[in-house]
Design an enzyme around this catalytic site. Structure first.
Site: not given
Length: 136
Positions: A24, A75, A126
Site C-alpha cells: 500500500c 479517476h 476499498e
C-alpha cells in the site's frame, strides 16, 4: 428519524499511503464502492424542486462518482487532494466524503434551515471485503 435516503455508487481512484511498509506504500488503485444513508425528521425542497418533498436530492449524494475534473473523485489521484494529502486510508477518505457531502447537502437547504436533524452515514469499500464506516 422517519426517512432514510440511501444511494450506492462506485468510483475509481489511485493513491499511495505514504510511509506504509508494504504494497500500500506503492502507487495502486481501487474501485471504491460507497453507500450514503441520509436520515431526516422532515422533508425539504431541493435545488431542483421547490416543494418540501425530499430528504435531499440523489444528485447531491452522488457527487463523488463524478470525474475529478468536475469536482468528483472518479479517476483522481487522491494524494493530490488538499484535504487528504498523504493520509489516504479508507478511514480518512470516508470522513472526507462525509464532510464534503454534508457541505453540499447544507448548501441546498432553504434559508433559515440549519439541517440539525440531518444525519449522514457513509460506508466506503476499498475492496469487495474491506470497508470503513463513518458518521457523526
Amino acid at each position: 428519524m422517519p426517512w432514510k435516503l440511501s444511494s450506492e455508487f462506485t468510483f475509481d481512484s489511485a493513491h499511495v499511503i505514504t510511509g506504509y511498509d508494504g504494497p500500500c506504500g506503492r502507487l495502486h488503485g481501487h474501485t471504491y464502492r460507497v453507500r450514503m444513508e441520509l436520515t431526516s425528521d422532515r422533508l425539504r425542497p431541493s435545488a431542483h424542486v421547490k416543494r418540501a418533498i425530499m430528504v435531499a436530492d440523489f444528485k447531491t449524494l452522488k457527487w463523488a462518482k463524478k470525474d475529478v475534473d468536475v469536482g468528483g473523485l472518479d479517476h483522481a489521484y487522491l494524494n493530490d487532494l488538499p484535504d487528504l494529502g498523504d493520509d489516504t486510508t479508507a478511514e480518512v477518505i470516508a470522513a472526507y466524503i462525509h464532510r464534503k457531502t454534508m457541505e453540499r447537502v447544507r448548501a441546498d437547504l432553504p434559508e433559515g434551515d440549519d439541517g440539525a436533524d440531518l444525519r449522514l452515514h457513509v460506508t466506503l469499500w476499498e475492496t469487495p471485503d474491506s470497508s470503513c464506516e463513518y458518521w457523526e
